[in-house]
Design a protein around this motif. Structure first.
Motif, PDB file in Angstrom:
ATOM      1  N   ASN A 271       0.836  -1.202   0.000  1.00  0.00           N
ATOM      2  CA  ASN A 271       0.000   0.000   0.000  1.00  0.00           C
ATOM      3  C   ASN A 271       0.865   1.244   0.000  1.00  0.00           C
ATOM      4  N   ALA A 272       1.841   1.270   0.902  1.00  0.00           N
ATOM      5  CA  ALA A 272       2.673   2.463   1.063  1.00  0.00           C
ATOM      6  C   ALA A 272       3.444   2.748  -0.216  1.00  0.00           C
ATOM      7  N   VAL A 273       4.016   1.703  -0.802  1.00  0.00           N
ATOM      8  CA  VAL A 273       4.799   1.887  -2.016  1.00  0.00           C
ATOM      9  C   VAL A 273       3.890   2.283  -3.173  1.00  0.00           C
ATOM     10  N   HIS A 274       2.715   1.675  -3.215  1.00  0.00           N
ATOM     11  CA  HIS A 274       1.803   1.940  -4.330  1.00  0.00           C
ATOM     12  C   HIS A 274       1.260   3.364  -4.282  1.00  0.00           C
ATOM     13  N   HIS A 275       1.032   3.883  -3.094  1.00  0.00           N
ATOM     14  CA  HIS A 275       0.389   5.187  -2.979  1.00  0.00           C
ATOM     15  C   HIS A 275       1.366   6.325  -2.748  1.00  0.00           C
ATOM     16  N   SER A 276       2.647   6.099  -2.997  1.00  0.00           N
ATOM     17  CA  SER A 276       3.578   7.214  -2.905  1.00  0.00           C
ATOM     18  C   SER A 276       4.422   7.244  -4.172  1.00  0.00           C
ATOM     19  N   HIS A 277       4.952   8.390  -4.438  1.00  0.00           N
ATOM     20  CA  HIS A 277       5.674   8.569  -5.696  1.00  0.00           C
ATOM     21  C   HIS A 277       6.931   7.711  -5.737  1.00  0.00           C
ATOM     22  N   GLY A 278       7.321   7.351  -6.955  1.00  0.00           N
ATOM     23  CA  GLY A 278       8.422   6.412  -7.120  1.00  0.00           C
ATOM     24  C   GLY A 278       9.775   6.897  -6.633  1.00  0.00           C
ATOM     25  N   THR A 279       9.873   8.169  -6.282  1.00  0.00           N
ATOM     26  CA  THR A 279      11.157   8.654  -5.782  1.00  0.00           C
ATOM     27  C   THR A 279      11.170   8.778  -4.269  1.00  0.00           C
ATOM     28  N   LEU A 280      10.020   8.570  -3.656  1.00  0.00           N
ATOM     29  CA  LEU A 280       9.945   8.761  -2.201  1.00  0.00           C
ATOM     30  C   LEU A 280      10.217   7.455  -1.490  1.00  0.00           C
ATOM     31  N   SER A 281      10.872   7.550  -0.378  1.00  0.00           N
ATOM     32  CA  SER A 281      11.165   6.316   0.352  1.00  0.00           C
ATOM     33  C   SER A 281      10.057   6.044   1.369  1.00  0.00           C
ATOM     34  N   VAL A 282       9.985   4.795   1.744  1.00  0.00           N
ATOM     35  CA  VAL A 282       9.037   4.350   2.764  1.00  0.00           C
ATOM     36  C   VAL A 282       9.865   3.922   3.963  1.00  0.00           C
ATOM     37  N   ASP A 283       9.621   4.535   5.096  1.00  0.00           N
ATOM     38  CA  ASP A 283      10.431   4.241   6.278  1.00  0.00           C
ATOM     39  C   ASP A 283       9.737   3.216   7.160  1.00  0.00           C
ATOM     40  N   VAL A 284      10.486   2.200   7.497  1.00  0.00           N
ATOM     41  CA  VAL A 284       9.960   1.193   8.415  1.00  0.00           C
ATOM     42  C   VAL A 284      10.874   1.168   9.623  1.00  0.00           C
ATOM     43  N   SER A 285      10.304   1.255  10.796  1.00  0.00           N
ATOM     44  CA  SER A 285      11.153   1.156  11.974  1.00  0.00           C
ATOM     45  C   SER A 285      10.554   0.161  12.960  1.00  0.00           C
ATOM     46  N   LEU A 286      11.434  -0.536  13.627  1.00  0.00           N
ATOM     47  CA  LEU A 286      11.025  -1.545  14.609  1.00  0.00           C
ATOM     48  C   LEU A 286      11.277  -0.971  15.996  1.00  0.00           C
ATOM     49  N   HIS A 287      10.276  -1.032  16.822  1.00  0.00           N
ATOM     50  CA  HIS A 287      10.393  -0.451  18.152  1.00  0.00           C
ATOM     51  C   HIS A 287       9.981  -1.473  19.198  1.00  0.00           C
ATOM     52  N   GLN A 288      10.565  -1.282  20.360  1.00  0.00           N
ATOM     53  CA  GLN A 288      10.145  -2.082  21.484  1.00  0.00           C
ATOM     54  C   GLN A 288       9.141  -1.247  22.268  1.00  0.00           C
ATOM     55  N   ALA A 289       8.088  -1.868  22.733  1.00  0.00           N
ATOM     56  CA  ALA A 289       7.081  -1.126  23.493  1.00  0.00           C
ATOM     57  C   ALA A 289       6.928  -1.774  24.855  1.00  0.00           C
ATOM     58  N   GLU A 290       6.115  -1.166  25.684  1.00  0.00           N
ATOM     59  CA  GLU A 290       5.950  -1.630  27.056  1.00  0.00           C
ATOM     60  C   GLU A 290       5.494  -3.095  27.093  1.00  0.00           C
TER      61      GLU A 290
END
Lengths: 533, 118
Positions: A271-290
C-alpha cells in the motif's frame, strides 16, 4: 253485487202481476237475508280493502328498504372498488418500487427503500403483510448472497492453496539454482525470477487468506527484523523501503505468528509503495514497546480520505463480516486480508494515526505473547536484517550461555510483558554474560574467526591474555584450529578488558620484527658466532 | 546451521544487493581470499555489507566461506565483496597459487603418520 240486486228487482217486477200472500213474507225474508248478505259482503269487502291497504303499505316500506339497501350496496361497492384499486396500486408499488429498491439497498446501503404509497394504509393488515414480504425478501437475498460468497471463497481457497504450493516449489528450485550457479548473468536472471515469484506468492497468499485460508506456511521462531525484511522482499518497490531497527535485543516472533505478520507487513508496505511517488522512500522502523513490539511504516504519499480511513479501520478491526462482493472492483483486499489475520492472531494494526510525512502511518503492534527472544549464535539473523542496536549487556556470551543456560533469556520469560520492558534482564550482573561480553562485541574485541561450535580453550586464552611469547610455548592448550585464532590475536596486550586496535598490533609486530632483524644482523657480523657455526 | 538450512528461507537473496548480481569488478571467484582493510566501517553500509565486513574482520576468509556463513549464494556475495572493495573496506587477494601450496604427497604422509599414531 249491484248486478245481483238489479236482477232481484227484475224478478220482483215479474212477480207484480200476481202477488201471492206469502210473497210479503218471502220478500221480507229475502230482503232480510239479502240485507244480511249485503252486510256480510260489505264487511268482507271492507276487510279485504283493509288488507289490501296494509299490504300496499308493507310493499312500499319494503321497496324503500330495498332502495336504501341498494344505495348502500352501491356505495359499498364503490368503496370496495376504490379500496381494491388502492390495494392494487400499493401492491404494484411494492413489486415495482419497494422490492427492487430493497434489493439494491442490501448491496448499497445509501439507497433508501421507499415507504407506503398510500399513507392511509399505515398500520393496517396490508401494511403489515407488505412489511413481512419485504423482510422475507431481505432475509432470502442476504442468505443467498452469503451462500454464494462462501462458495466463491471456497473456490478461491482451493485454487490459491494449489498455486501457493507450486510457487513454494518454484522458490525452492530457484534458490537451489542460485546456490549452484555463480555465473553473473545467470545469477541476475535467477534473482529476477525469485523476485517475480515472491510477488506472485504474496498475491496468491493474500487472496487465500482473504478467503479464509491459513497463510499456508509454518515457520519456526524468527527474528522480527527478518520477518519485516522478508515482507519487504515481497513488494515490487522494495528498493524504496528503508528498514531500521530500534530494538536493543534480538526480539523474535513466535512461530505461529511469523507468516501472518509477514503477510500483514507486506500488504501495508505494498500500500505504502503503491500510494507514494516512485522517488519517495518508505520508512519502516522496529520499536520495542511496554508490552510488545511495534512495526511502524511511514510513507510520504497521498494519504487517505476520511472515508478510506473509516473503511480501513472497519476492516482492520477484524470484527466486520467479510464479503468479497463488498470489496469493490478492483477489490480493495489488503486491509480486509489483514483484518482476517488480526482476528485470528490477536495483534493489531492501525492506520488512523497522524503521519509525519503527510502520507499514511501504519502501526503494527505485536503483543508480548507473540514475541520471544532468540539466541543470536544458534539462530543468527539473516545477513539482510537490520542490525540490532548492540548494547554489550544485551548479548550474552555464547560459551557462557552454554555453560550456564540460565543466562540465556528464556523464551518463556518473554511471555511476560515485563521481560520485554527490561532488556537488561538478559544481562543482569549475576549472569556471566555481560562480564565477558566486551570481548565478544565485534566493535571492541579482537578480530576472530566465527565458529559454530563452542571453543572453550580459546575462551580461556581470552580470559587470560598472554603476549606473543606464550604462543610459542608448546604447552599451549589450544587446538590446531585455535592456533589460527591465536596468531591473529597474538598481540593481545595485558588486560583483556583493554580494547585493542590494529595500530597497537602492528606496532608490536613491527618491534618484534625489527628486534629479530637487528639480532640476526648482529649475529652475522659477530665473527665469534660465525666461527661457532 | 543445518537446522536453518532445511527450513524455508524467510529473506530471499536478492535483498542483499537490491537485485544486482553483476559485480562492479569481475575478478573474484570462490577462492578469493578476503581480509579486512582495517579502519572503521563507513556509516552507510547496507546490512548485508556490514555483516560481511564484520565477518571478515574476524580474520581472512575465502569468498565461498563467507557465502556459507552468510547463507547467501556466491554470486550475491561477489557483488557485496566488489562493493566493499570499492569502498576500501575489504582487501581481496587471488587464491594462493598451486605452486606455492604444500606438496600433497607430503601432506598425505603426514596424514597417514597421524593415523598410525592413533
Amino acid at each position: 253485487m249491484v248486478a245481483a240486486r238489479r236482477r232481484y228487482l227484475t224478478s220482483e217486477e215479474r212477480w207484480m202481476t200476481h202477488i201471492p200472500e206469502w210473497l210479503p213474507f218471502l220478500v221480507a225474508t229475502l230482503t232480510t237475508g239479502g240485507l244480511l248478505a249485503v252486510g256480510r259482503l260489505l264487511q268482507r269487502t271492507r276487510r279485504t280493502l283493509r288488507a289490501v291497504g296494509a299490504e300496499r303499505d308493507t310493499a312500499a316500506a319494503a321497496r324503500r328498504n330495498a332502495e336504501s339497501e341498494r344505495d348502500a350496496a352501491v356505495r359499498r361497492s364503490a368503496e370496495l372498488d376504490a379500496a381494491g384499486a388502492e390495494l392494487l396500486a400499493e401492491t404494484r408499488h411494492l413489486v415495482e418500487e419497494r422490492m427492487p429498491r430493497l434489493v439494491t439497498h442490501l448491496a448499497h446501503q445509501h439507497v433508501a427503500v421507499p415507504g407506503l404509497k398510500h399513507p392511509a394504509l399505515a398500520g393496517q393488515e396490508v401494511d403489515r403483510l407488505h412489511r413481512a414480504a419485504l423482510e422475507r425478501l431481505s432475509a432470502a437475498v442476504v442468505a443467498e448472497r452469503d451462500r454464494v460468497d462462501q462458495a466463491a471463497q471456497a473456490v478461491m481457497r482451493g485454487a490459491t492453496t494449489v498455486i501457493q504450493a507450486q510457487s513454494y516449489r518454484l522458490q525452492s528450485r530457484i534458490e537451489r539454482m542460485q546456490h549452484r550457479y555463480d555465473n553473473a548473468d545467470l545469477a541476475a536472471d535467477l534473482l529476477e525470477l525469485d523476485l517475480l515469484n515472491e510477488q506472485n506468492l504474496r498475491r496468491v497468499q493474500a487472496a487465500g487468506v482473504l478467503c479464509g485460508a491459513t497463510p499456508g506456511l509454518t515457520r519456526s521462531d524468527s527474528h522480527l527484523g527478518d520477518v519485516v525484511v522478508g515482507a519487504q522482499s515481497r513488494v515490487p518497490g522494495y528498493h524504496r523501503v528503508q528498514v531500521t531497527s530500534q530494538l536493543d535485543m534480538p526480539v523474535a516472533v513466535v512461530a505461529r505468528a511469523v507468516e501472518p505478520i509477514a503477510v500483514t507487513v507486506s500488504e501495508l508496505l505494498a500500500n505504502a509503495v503503491h500510494h507514494s511517488h516512485g522517488t519517495l522512500s518508505v520508512d519502516v522502523s522496529l520499536h520495542q514497546a511496554e508490552s510488545g513490539a511495534c512495526v511502524v511504516i511511514d510513507d510520504a504519499g497521498v494519504g487517505m480520505h476520511r472515508d478510506e480511513i473509516e473503511f480501513a479501520t472497519r476492516m482492520l478491526s477484524g470484527q466486520h463480516p467479510l464479503l468479497l462482493s463488498e470489496l469493490g472492483d478492483p477489490p480493495r483486499s489488503g486491509f480486509a486480508t489483514i483484518g482476517r489475520l488480526v482476528r485470528q492472531h490477536g495483534f493489531s494494526v492501525s492506520v488512523d494515526k497522524p503521519a509525519p510525512y503527510g502520507g499514511v502511518r501504519a502501526v503494527v503492534f505485536i503483543p508480548g505473547h507473540l514475541l520471544t527472544v532468540l539466541d543470536q549464535e544458534t539462530r543468527p539473523m539473516s545477513a539482510m536484517a537490520p542490525p540490532v542496536d548492540r548494547r554489550p549487556v544485551a548479548e550474552p556470551r555464547p560459551s557462557a550461555a552454554l555453560d550456564a543456560p540460565a543466562a540465556l533469556a528464556e523464551p518463556a520469560a518473554l511471555d511476560a510483558p515485563a521481560a520485554l520492558a527490561e532488556p537488561a534482564a538478559a544481562g543482569e550482573p549475576g549472569a556471566p554474560g555481560p562480564v565477558a561480553s566486551p570481548a565478544e562485541d565485534p566493535a571492541v574485541s579482537l578480530p576472530r574467526r566465527r565458529r559454530r561450535r563452542p571453543a572453550a580453550p580459546n575462551r580461556v586464552d581470552h580470559a587470560n591474555p598472554t603476549n606473543h611469547v606464550n604462543h610459542a610455548n608448546p604447552t599451549n592448550q589450544g587446538t590446531q584450529v585455535d592456533k589460527l585464532d591465536q596468531v591473529d590475536q597474538a598481540a593481545a596486550p595485558e588486560g583483556a578488558a583493554e580494547p585493542e586496535n590494529p595500530e597497537d598490533t602492528r606496532a608490536t609486530w613491527a618491534a618484534f620484527q625489527s628486534g629479530t632483524a637487528s639480532g640476526r644482523a648482529a649475529a652475522e657480523h659477530d665473527p665469534a658466532n660465525g666461527a661457532a657455526e | 546451521m543445518s537446522g536453518r538450512r532445511s527450513e524455508r528461507r524467510l529473506v530471499p537473496a536478492y535483498m542483499a544487493t537490491g537485485g544486482r548480481a553483476a559485480p562492479s569488478r569481475n575478478t573474484f571467484d570462490r577462492l578469493t581470499l578476503l581480509s579486512a582493510a582495517g579502519g572503521p566501517l563507513p556509516g552507510r553500509l547496507a546490512p548485508a555489507q556490514r555483516r560481511l565486513a564484520e565477518l571478515v574482520n574476524g580474520g581472512p576468509l575465502s569468498l565461498a566461506e563467507a557465502a556459507a556463513y552468510l547463507v547467501l549464494p556466491v554470486s550475491v556475495v561477489r557483488v557485496l565483496v566488489a562493493d566493499l572493495v570499492d569502498l576500501g573496506v575489504l582487501h581481496a587477494r587471488a587464491p594462493v597459487p598451486r605452486a606455492e601450496q604444500h606438496d600433497p604427497r607430503l601432506l598425505e604422509r603426514v596424514l597417514s603418520g597421524l593415523r598410525a599414531i592413533r
